[in-house]
Scaffold this active site. Sequence first.
Site, PDB file in Angstrom:
ATOM      1  N   TYR A 159       0.814  -1.219   0.000  1.00 56.17           N
ATOM      2  CA  TYR A 159       0.000   0.000   0.000  1.00 56.17           C
ATOM      3  C   TYR A 159       0.849   1.272   0.000  1.00 56.17           C
ATOM      4  CZ  TYR A 159      -4.414  -2.564   0.713  1.00 56.17           C
ATOM      5  OH  TYR A 159      -5.519  -3.363   0.551  1.00 56.17           O
TER       6      TYR A 159
ATOM      7  N   ASN B 257     -13.602  -3.819   3.859  1.00 51.65           N
ATOM      8  CA  ASN B 257     -14.244  -4.090   2.560  1.00 51.65           C
ATOM      9  C   ASN B 257     -13.857  -5.425   1.930  1.00 51.65           C
ATOM     10  OD1 ASN B 257     -11.726  -3.335   1.704  1.00 51.65           O
ATOM     11  ND2 ASN B 257     -12.380  -1.538   0.547  1.00 51.65           N
TER      12      ASN B 257
ATOM     13  N   HIS C 178      -9.301  -7.290  -1.902  1.00 55.94           N
ATOM     14  CA  HIS C 178      -8.455  -6.388  -2.688  1.00 55.94           C
ATOM     15  C   HIS C 178      -8.375  -6.900  -4.125  1.00 55.94           C
ATOM     16  CE1 HIS C 178      -4.953  -4.129  -4.097  1.00 55.94           C
ATOM     17  NE2 HIS C 178      -4.530  -5.286  -4.596  1.00 55.94           N
TER      18      HIS C 178
ATOM     19  N   GLU D 284       2.139  -6.778  -7.826  1.00 54.20           N
ATOM     20  CA  GLU D 284       1.604  -7.340  -6.579  1.00 54.20           C
ATOM     21  C   GLU D 284       1.769  -8.857  -6.532  1.00 54.20           C
ATOM     22  OE1 GLU D 284      -2.354  -5.665  -6.473  1.00 54.20           O
ATOM     23  OE2 GLU D 284      -1.586  -3.639  -6.125  1.00 54.20           O
TER      24      GLU D 284
END
Length: 169
Positions: free
Chosen positions: A69, A132, A135, A146
């Site tokens: 992040y 949430n 990802h 990633e």
Amino acid sequence: KPRKATKTHIFLPHLVASMEVEETYIMVKPDGIQRGLVGEIISRFEKKGFKLTGLKLFQCPQELAEEHYKDLKTRPFFPKLINYITSGPVVCMAWEGVGAVASARKLIGSTDPLQAEPGTIRGDLAVQTGRNVVHGSDSPENGKREIALWFKEGELCQWSPAQATWLRE
Ligand code: ADP
């Protein structure tokens, strides 16, 4: 003086369905695991027709969360976000498919689950931005970055799905 472009004003070509085979990094966040949603979330990508090339349950160290992040480092919620992502195991996944990056983002829905459309993962299964459940990479470049960040060599598998000819003509 020209107005500074905001996220919504920039043309984002990767959000337009691409015909390229792409890789995307999808992760069930700790709340998804605590709430027993792992199967449900994996199932949505499987049913869409993406190919799973990597999968593991993993306790994320702080440094990895911060690297993942890093673009959000200056945001006020950054420390909370790092706590959240490292608060329990995550499920790391690499998925591959035609236009997989934008398509997965559509399946996932808006960052704020209350804005996410019904039928999307966040729209159906979550209520708060800070919880949430999932990802998904926001560009093909970040998909590659990633996957390389979260998986070691040898943890990814290439294989030929038997359904291929029934998925695309
Ligand atoms: P997305 O995950 O939809 O790509 P972002 O890249 O903007 O969204 O943010 C990454 C993650 O940081 C979000 O999924 C969410 O978990 C968290 N986050 C973003 N904005 C906030 C906020 N205002 N408060 C708390 N957490 C946030």
